[in-house]
Design a protein around this motif. Structure first.
Motif, PDB file in Angstrom:
ATOM      1  N   GLN A 150       0.822  -1.212   0.000  1.00  0.00           N
ATOM      2  CA  GLN A 150       0.000   0.000   0.000  1.00  0.00           C
ATOM      3  C   GLN A 150       0.857   1.263   0.000  1.00  0.00           C
ATOM      4  OE1 GLN A 150      -2.230  -1.024   3.524  1.00  0.00           O
ATOM      5  NE2 GLN A 150      -3.990  -1.752   2.354  1.00  0.00           N
ATOM      6  N   THR A 151       1.916   1.294   0.801  1.00  0.00           N
ATOM      7  CA  THR A 151       2.754   2.490   0.863  1.00  0.00           C
ATOM      8  C   THR A 151       3.715   2.580  -0.317  1.00  0.00           C
ATOM      9  OG1 THR A 151       4.337   1.325   2.268  1.00  0.00           O
ATOM     10  CG2 THR A 151       2.676   2.650   3.372  1.00  0.00           C
ATOM     11  N   GLU A 152       4.153   1.456  -0.814  1.00  0.00           N
ATOM     12  CA  GLU A 152       4.940   1.336  -2.044  1.00  0.00           C
ATOM     13  C   GLU A 152       6.397   1.801  -1.902  1.00  0.00           C
ATOM     14  OE1 GLU A 152       3.854   1.822  -6.788  1.00  0.00           O
ATOM     15  OE2 GLU A 152       2.876   3.102  -5.339  1.00  0.00           O
ATOM     16  N   ARG A 153       6.678   2.719  -1.017  1.00  0.00           N
ATOM     17  CA  ARG A 153       7.988   3.364  -1.005  1.00  0.00           C
ATOM     18  C   ARG A 153       9.124   2.420  -0.625  1.00  0.00           C
ATOM     19  NH1 ARG A 153       7.598   7.769   3.810  1.00  0.00           N
ATOM     20  NH2 ARG A 153       9.706   8.236   3.093  1.00  0.00           N
ATOM     21  N   TYR A 154       8.807   1.307   0.064  1.00  0.00           N
ATOM     22  CA  TYR A 154       9.862   0.392   0.508  1.00  0.00           C
ATOM     23  C   TYR A 154       9.896  -0.903  -0.298  1.00  0.00           C
ATOM     24  CZ  TYR A 154       9.615   3.633   4.408  1.00  0.00           C
ATOM     25  OH  TYR A 154       9.594   4.773   5.161  1.00  0.00           O
ATOM     26  N   LEU A 155       9.097  -0.971  -1.353  1.00  0.00           N
ATOM     27  CA  LEU A 155       9.104  -2.169  -2.189  1.00  0.00           C
ATOM     28  C   LEU A 155      10.377  -2.234  -3.030  1.00  0.00           C
ATOM     29  CD1 LEU A 155       5.462  -2.306  -3.632  1.00  0.00           C
ATOM     30  CD2 LEU A 155       6.423  -3.708  -1.789  1.00  0.00           C
ATOM     31  N   PRO A 156      10.874  -3.444  -3.282  1.00  0.00           N
ATOM     32  CA  PRO A 156      11.983  -3.563  -4.230  1.00  0.00           C
ATOM     33  C   PRO A 156      11.496  -3.275  -5.643  1.00  0.00           C
ATOM     34  CG  PRO A 156      11.271  -5.732  -3.477  1.00  0.00           C
ATOM     35  CD  PRO A 156      10.457  -4.734  -2.730  1.00  0.00           C
ATOM     36  N   ASP A 157      12.432  -3.026  -6.561  1.00  0.00           N
ATOM     37  CA  ASP A 157      12.050  -2.918  -7.958  1.00  0.00           C
ATOM     38  C   ASP A 157      11.406  -4.233  -8.386  1.00  0.00           C
ATOM     39  OD1 ASP A 157      13.108  -0.371  -8.107  1.00  0.00           O
ATOM     40  OD2 ASP A 157      15.077  -1.083  -8.801  1.00  0.00           O
ATOM     41  N   PRO A 158      10.335  -4.191  -9.179  1.00  0.00           N
ATOM     42  CA  PRO A 158       9.653  -5.436  -9.549  1.00  0.00           C
ATOM     43  C   PRO A 158      10.591  -6.501 -10.098  1.00  0.00           C
ATOM     44  CG  PRO A 158       8.338  -3.558 -10.229  1.00  0.00           C
ATOM     45  CD  PRO A 158       9.632  -3.004  -9.723  1.00  0.00           C
ATOM     46  N   GLY A 159      11.564  -6.107 -10.912  1.00  0.00           N
ATOM     47  CA  GLY A 159      12.489  -7.081 -11.484  1.00  0.00           C
ATOM     48  C   GLY A 159      13.337  -7.785 -10.448  1.00  0.00           C
ATOM     49  N   ASP A 160      13.518  -7.153  -9.273  1.00  0.00           N
ATOM     50  CA  ASP A 160      14.307  -7.771  -8.214  1.00  0.00           C
ATOM     51  C   ASP A 160      13.600  -8.986  -7.614  1.00  0.00           C
ATOM     52  OD1 ASP A 160      16.136  -5.799  -8.636  1.00  0.00           O
ATOM     53  OD2 ASP A 160      15.675  -4.656  -6.824  1.00  0.00           O
ATOM     54  N   LEU A 161      12.303  -9.114  -7.883  1.00  0.00           N
ATOM     55  CA  LEU A 161      11.548 -10.248  -7.357  1.00  0.00           C
ATOM     56  C   LEU A 161      11.480 -11.410  -8.341  1.00  0.00           C
ATOM     57  CD1 LEU A 161       8.613  -8.312  -5.655  1.00  0.00           C
ATOM     58  CD2 LEU A 161      10.625  -9.304  -4.566  1.00  0.00           C
ATOM     59  N   ASP A 162      12.047 -11.258  -9.505  1.00  0.00           N
ATOM     60  CA  ASP A 162      12.022 -12.351 -10.481  1.00  0.00           C
ATOM     61  C   ASP A 162      12.738 -13.572  -9.920  1.00  0.00           C
ATOM     62  OD1 ASP A 162      10.637 -10.843 -12.313  1.00  0.00           O
ATOM     63  OD2 ASP A 162      12.409 -10.270 -13.478  1.00  0.00           O
ATOM     64  N   GLY A 163      12.012 -14.677  -9.830  1.00  0.00           N
ATOM     65  CA  GLY A 163      12.588 -15.913  -9.327  1.00  0.00           C
ATOM     66  C   GLY A 163      12.653 -16.007  -7.817  1.00  0.00           C
ATOM     67  N   ALA A 164      12.197 -14.979  -7.101  1.00  0.00           N
ATOM     68  CA  ALA A 164      12.224 -15.013  -5.638  1.00  0.00           C
ATOM     69  C   ALA A 164      11.167 -15.981  -5.110  1.00  0.00           C
ATOM     70  CB  ALA A 164      11.997 -13.614  -5.070  1.00  0.00           C
ATOM     71  N   VAL A 165      11.232 -16.245  -3.814  1.00  0.00           N
ATOM     72  CA  VAL A 165      10.240 -17.087  -3.141  1.00  0.00           C
ATOM     73  C   VAL A 165       9.464 -16.212  -2.167  1.00  0.00           C
ATOM     74  CG1 VAL A 165       9.904 -18.997  -1.530  1.00  0.00           C
ATOM     75  CG2 VAL A 165      11.540 -19.226  -3.401  1.00  0.00           C
ATOM     76  N   LEU A 166       8.153 -16.155  -2.352  1.00  0.00           N
ATOM     77  CA  LEU A 166       7.285 -15.349  -1.502  1.00  0.00           C
ATOM     78  C   LEU A 166       6.980 -16.105  -0.210  1.00  0.00           C
ATOM     79  CD1 LEU A 166       5.356 -12.925  -1.003  1.00  0.00           C
ATOM     80  CD2 LEU A 166       3.606 -14.226  -2.265  1.00  0.00           C
ATOM     81  N   ALA A 167       7.251 -15.482   0.937  1.00  0.00           N
ATOM     82  CA  ALA A 167       6.886 -16.038   2.236  1.00  0.00           C
ATOM     83  C   ALA A 167       5.693 -15.268   2.783  1.00  0.00           C
ATOM     84  CB  ALA A 167       8.056 -15.953   3.209  1.00  0.00           C
ATOM     85  N   LEU A 168       4.692 -15.980   3.256  1.00  0.00           N
ATOM     86  CA  LEU A 168       3.517 -15.357   3.855  1.00  0.00           C
ATOM     87  C   LEU A 168       3.103 -16.133   5.095  1.00  0.00           C
ATOM     88  CD1 LEU A 168       1.052 -14.439   0.948  1.00  0.00           C
ATOM     89  CD2 LEU A 168       2.386 -12.855   2.349  1.00  0.00           C
ATOM     90  N   GLU A 169       2.790 -15.412   6.158  1.00  0.00           N
ATOM     91  CA  GLU A 169       2.199 -16.042   7.339  1.00  0.00           C
ATOM     92  C   GLU A 169       1.226 -15.059   7.950  1.00  0.00           C
ATOM     93  OE1 GLU A 169       2.777 -15.198  10.716  1.00  0.00           O
ATOM     94  OE2 GLU A 169       4.344 -13.682  10.462  1.00  0.00           O
ATOM     95  N   THR A 170       0.180 -15.583   8.568  1.00  0.00           N
ATOM     96  CA  THR A 170      -0.865 -14.745   9.134  1.00  0.00           C
ATOM     97  C   THR A 170      -0.677 -14.625  10.638  1.00  0.00           C
ATOM     98  OG1 THR A 170      -2.274 -16.706   9.164  1.00  0.00           O
ATOM     99  CG2 THR A 170      -2.557 -15.185   7.334  1.00  0.00           C
ATOM    100  N   SER A 171      -0.952 -13.461  11.171  1.00  0.00           N
ATOM    101  CA  SER A 171      -0.734 -13.188  12.588  1.00  0.00           C
ATOM    102  C   SER A 171      -1.961 -13.567  13.397  1.00  0.00           C
ATOM    103  CB  SER A 171      -0.428 -11.702  12.772  1.00  0.00           C
ATOM    104  OG  SER A 171      -1.594 -10.935  12.514  1.00  0.00           O
ATOM    105  N   GLU A 172      -1.943 -13.155  14.690  1.00  0.00           N
ATOM    106  CA  GLU A 172      -3.100 -13.413  15.556  1.00  0.00           C
ATOM    107  C   GLU A 172      -4.320 -12.610  15.127  1.00  0.00           C
ATOM    108  OE1 GLU A 172      -0.728 -10.142  17.645  1.00  0.00           O
ATOM    109  OE2 GLU A 172      -0.350 -11.913  16.431  1.00  0.00           O
TER     110      GLU A 172
END
Length: 340
Positions: free
Chosen positions: A217-239
């Motif tokens: 949502q804030t966008e300012r701290y996201l990496p450049d989209p190309g930097d995510l090519d081939g990366a592994v997305l980690a997601l976990e849900t909180s309490e």
């Protein structure tokens, strides 16, 4: 351009580890309990920095001071690691006060998750690997530190990588009662669920779902989209236990934005469903609902991605401190997760 990643050097027996509060504080009794375990179990020397002694009102009103404590801890030549006391809900306000040069000039192992994934994603953007553990609850809960958590904390403290992360033989969902100190109910682990057949390797980006959503949502701290090519997305849900469809909606937005399809794989943490005060009942099939919604988003935007569910990281018990920025290999043929 993808940053050159640095895994800060491991700690050694007797090394100093800075204790900071980049988010919320914890009670003095829990801070003492955690520091005692750092000393007695891991032979580390916890050094309590200023923010860890402050109350929430002071921390809330002084995001600059929280940032300064982090940078001072990184710069202190005697400090080999930095650990957050706990999570919270506003660390996003701290990031604009950080000077990346002060962090990258002295890369230090940082340990945190939940709200601290704000800082960890900031470190990712600047090429520093960090680890998913906090003092409370990671180190404070249970009459004795769970052997699974202890094993992987030792690797995160003292080794170059986590190596192969095996499933835990058991797991617990309810919160530990500090007043009674009674053991929690532990359930037999029914294993992980895999999607896809291709072995993939990539750097881990992501973390707590709420924090990932803030960064989108804030966008300012996201990496450049190309930097995510081939990366592994980690997601976990909180309490917070988000509705499974809300997770799919966010992944759908990532897909429409051209981000979700860039990842080669996805690692999903075992969700916590016990949360006092929750306004809805997740039910016993929450894990299955969450998996189905994530798979639906992947089917549409990244059908070839390899995914693994119910992994021990984030808001679950026990945990392995997932390292953001590290390379991980997901091998569904032998159902193995291995960090380099």
């Amino acid at each position: 351009m993808l940053p050159v990643f640095t895994t800060p050097p491991p700690l050694g027996s007797g090394d100093e580890i800075a204790v900071v509060a980049p988010s919320r504080p914890i009670e003095e009794s829990k801070l003492q309990r955690a520091c005692d375990r750092l000393r007695e179990t891991f032979s580390l020397d916890p050094v309590i920095f200023e923010t860890a002694t402050k109350d929430w009102e002071w921390l809330r009103d002084n995001p600059e001071a929280r940032a300064e404590d982090i940078m001072r801890a990184f710069e202190d030549p005697a400090v080999r690691g930095v650990v957050a006391v706990t999570g919270g809900d506003d660390q996003l306000r701290v990031l604009k006060h950080l000077d990346p040069d002060r962090l990258t000039s002295s890369p230090t192992r940082f340990y945190g998750f939940s709200d601290n994934d704000n800082l960890r994603l900031f470190l990712w953007k600047h090429g520093i690997v960090s680890y998913g553990a906090v003092l409370h609850p990671t180190v404070t809960v249970d009459p004795e530190l769970h052997p699974y958590t202890e094993r992987y904390l030792r690797r995160a403290f003292f080794e170059e990588s986590l190596g192969v992360v095996e499933p835990s033989p058991e797991w617990a969902d309810e919160w530990f009662d500090f007043e009674t100190g009674d053991p929690r109910e532990w359930r037999e682990n029914d294993g992980r669920t895999w999607r896809g057949e291709e072995t993939v390797t990539g750097r881990v980006w992501g973390g707590c779902f709420s924090i990932v959503k803030w960064h989108l949502q804030t966008e300012r701290y996201l990496p450049d989209p190309g930097d995510l090519d081939g990366a592994v997305l980690a997601l976990e849900t909180s309490e917070d236990v988000p509705l499974p469809r809300e997770v799919r909606y966010t992944l759908r937005a990532m897909g429409e934005r051209g981000l979700l399809g860039r990842f080669s794989g996805v690692v999903v943490g075992r969700p916590q469903t016990h949360s006092p005060g929750l306004e809805w009942n997740p039910g016993d099939d929450y894990r299955e609902q969450l998996r189905d919604e994530i798979c639906a988003a992947l089917d549409e935007y990244n059908p070839d991605a390899t995914a693994v569910f119910d992994v021990e990281f984030g808001h679950c018990s026990p945990i392995a401190p997932l390292p953001l920025g590290a390379k991980v290999t997901l091998d569904p043929t032998v159902r193995r997760i291995r960090f380099q």
